[in-house]
Design a protein around this motif. Structure first.
Motif, short mmCIF file in Angstrom:
data_model
loop_
_atom_site.label_atom_id
_atom_site.label_comp_id
_atom_site.label_asym_id
_atom_site.label_seq_id
_atom_site.Cartn_x
_atom_site.Cartn_y
_atom_site.Cartn_z
N UNK A 1 46.50 36.35 43.12
CA UNK A 1 46.59 35.78 41.77
C UNK A 1 45.49 36.33 40.87
N UNK A 2 44.35 36.68 41.47
CA UNK A 2 43.25 37.23 40.64
C UNK A 2 43.64 38.54 39.98
N UNK A 3 44.46 39.34 40.67
CA UNK A 3 44.92 40.60 40.06
C UNK A 3 45.93 40.33 38.95
N UNK A 4 46.72 39.29 39.12
CA UNK A 4 47.73 38.96 38.11
C UNK A 4 47.07 38.48 36.83
N UNK A 5 46.07 37.61 36.96
CA UNK A 5 45.40 37.07 35.78
C UNK A 5 44.19 37.91 35.36
N UNK A 6 43.88 38.93 36.16
CA UNK A 6 42.80 39.90 35.87
C UNK A 6 41.42 39.28 35.80
N UNK A 7 41.18 38.24 36.59
CA UNK A 7 39.84 37.65 36.58
C UNK A 7 39.56 36.91 37.88
N UNK A 8 38.26 36.80 38.20
CA UNK A 8 37.81 36.06 39.37
C UNK A 8 36.44 35.48 39.07
N UNK A 9 36.19 34.28 39.56
CA UNK A 9 34.91 33.62 39.32
C UNK A 9 33.92 33.97 40.43
N UNK A 10 32.67 34.20 40.03
CA UNK A 10 31.62 34.53 40.99
C UNK A 10 30.28 34.20 40.37
N UNK A 11 29.47 33.43 41.06
CA UNK A 11 28.13 33.06 40.60
C UNK A 11 28.16 32.49 39.18
N UNK A 12 29.18 31.69 38.90
CA UNK A 12 29.25 31.02 37.60
C UNK A 12 29.70 31.91 36.46
N UNK A 13 30.20 33.11 36.78
CA UNK A 13 30.68 34.03 35.76
C UNK A 13 32.12 34.42 36.04
N UNK A 14 32.80 34.87 35.01
CA UNK A 14 34.19 35.30 35.13
C UNK A 14 34.25 36.82 35.06
N UNK A 15 34.61 37.43 36.18
CA UNK A 15 34.63 38.89 36.29
C UNK A 15 36.04 39.44 36.10
N UNK A 16 36.12 40.55 35.40
CA UNK A 16 37.36 41.32 35.33
C UNK A 16 37.61 41.95 36.69
N UNK A 17 38.82 41.80 37.22
CA UNK A 17 39.20 42.46 38.46
C UNK A 17 40.60 43.04 38.32
N UNK A 18 40.85 44.10 39.07
CA UNK A 18 42.20 44.67 39.17
C UNK A 18 42.33 45.31 40.54
N UNK A 19 43.43 46.00 40.76
CA UNK A 19 43.74 46.55 42.08
C UNK A 19 42.75 47.62 42.54
N UNK A 20 41.84 48.03 41.67
CA UNK A 20 40.88 49.07 42.03
C UNK A 20 39.60 48.51 42.66
N UNK A 21 39.45 47.19 42.67
CA UNK A 21 38.23 46.58 43.21
C UNK A 21 38.57 45.39 44.11
N UNK A 22 37.66 45.12 45.05
CA UNK A 22 37.80 43.92 45.85
C UNK A 22 37.62 42.69 44.97
N UNK A 23 38.28 41.61 45.33
CA UNK A 23 38.11 40.35 44.62
C UNK A 23 36.81 39.69 45.10
N UNK A 24 35.88 39.39 44.22
CA UNK A 24 34.63 38.73 44.64
C UNK A 24 34.92 37.42 45.37
N UNK A 25 34.21 37.20 46.48
CA UNK A 25 34.43 36.03 47.32
C UNK A 25 33.18 35.15 47.36
N UNK A 26 33.36 33.84 47.54
CA UNK A 26 32.21 32.93 47.61
C UNK A 26 31.21 33.31 48.69
N UNK A 27 31.67 33.87 49.81
CA UNK A 27 30.75 34.26 50.88
C UNK A 27 29.70 35.25 50.39
N UNK A 28 30.08 36.11 49.46
CA UNK A 28 29.16 37.12 48.96
C UNK A 28 28.07 36.51 48.10
N UNK A 29 28.28 35.30 47.61
CA UNK A 29 27.24 34.63 46.83
C UNK A 29 25.99 34.40 47.70
#
Length: 267
Positions: free
Chosen positions: A63-91
């Motif tokens: 769904x993050x690729x569909x809506x083109x965004x993912x939340x990480x560390x309190x910020x909203x990051x642009x994401x698409x099929x060219x990058x991994x989706x930021x995950x809470x574990x990486x915080x």
């Protein structure tokens, strides 16, 4: 079809949280609007987009690729099929780096984020750390384009980017190097959830044993980390012992689920 009906249909397929995210994206509204306007009808074009998105989700597109965004560390990051989706574990990796920075009195420390992807680690450090000079590298030109856009939108372009296959184009030495490298075993990728399989393989595949990039880092780190410098890396939940054998006298930090998550090594 009303917002209530659309949410019911979506919730049965993808869950309540994802249903809200999808409808906020399609209708260009916030969550409060969805609650207040439960009985409002959505337009025919929006309904068409709604079913198209559900079909994409059914086929395993995150769904993050569909809506083109993912939340990480309190910020909203642009994401698409060219990058991994930021995950809470990486915080956890970011938080451990910030803890180390809090203990250091020196100013203008140089930090490198190796395998930056969306830029979420480097940008989070630029956002929450003080007196740091942050660089980020990736082998993928398209990933760097996403990361640069995120840096521009979230931290006024503070991060400096380098296109590099690991250390190949890195010229300087750094006080801190952080990395979330590919660490999935090659033959295990096909066993992952279909949504994860739709993320870029180049950012997942850690070679036959999943340790390929940790070995590359170990073989090169002495040339790029200053004396008394610190290396922090994310690892798979079951890789703590193996990576600690590669990085002698290292420390393993667990995540909130009590899984091995971050290796800290000091030069």
């Amino acid at each position: 079809m009303t917002i209530k009906e659309a949410k019911s249909i979506a919730s049965n397929k993808i869950g309540y949280i994802e249903a809200d995210i999808l409808l906020e994206y399609i209708l260009k509204v916030n969550k409060q609007f969805l609650v207040i306007n439960f009985d409002k009808k959505i337009g025919k074009n929006e309904e068409k987009i709604f079913y198209k998105c559900l079909n994409r989700l059914k086929n395993g597109e995150p769904i993050q690729y569909i809506v083109s965004k993912a939340n990480f560390m309190g910020m909203e990051f642009l994401v698409n099929k060219d990058v991994l989706i930021p995950q809470p574990d990486t915080e956890v990796l970011v938080e451990e780096t910030l803890k180390i920075l809090d203990l250091v009195k020196e100013k203008n420390l140089k930090i490198l984020d190796l395998c930056t992807g969306s830029g979420c680690i480097a940008i989070s450090l630029a956002k929450y750390a003080k007196n740091v000079d942050i660089y980020a590298s990736d082998i993928s030109k398209k990933a760097l384009e996403v990361a640069k856009e995120n840096s521009k939108n979230l931290v006024n372009g503070q991060v400096k980017f380098i296109k590099s296959n690991m250390f190949n184009n890195i010229k300087d030495k750094f006080d801190i190097i952080v990395s979330n490298p590919p660490y999935i075993k090659s033959n295990y990728i096909k066993k992952l959830d279909v949504q994860v399989q739709n993320e870029p393989k180049i950012a997942l595949d850690g070679g036959e044993d999943g340790l390929e990039f940790y070995k590359v880092i170990r073989n090169n780190i002495d040339n790029f980390l200053n004396t008394n410098g610190v290396l922090l890396m994310e690892i798979g939940f079951d890789q703590g012992k193996q990576v600690q054998e590669i990085f002698e006298n290292s420390q393993c930090i667990k995540d909130l689920a009590n899984n091995d998550r971050v290796i800290i090594w000091r030069k």
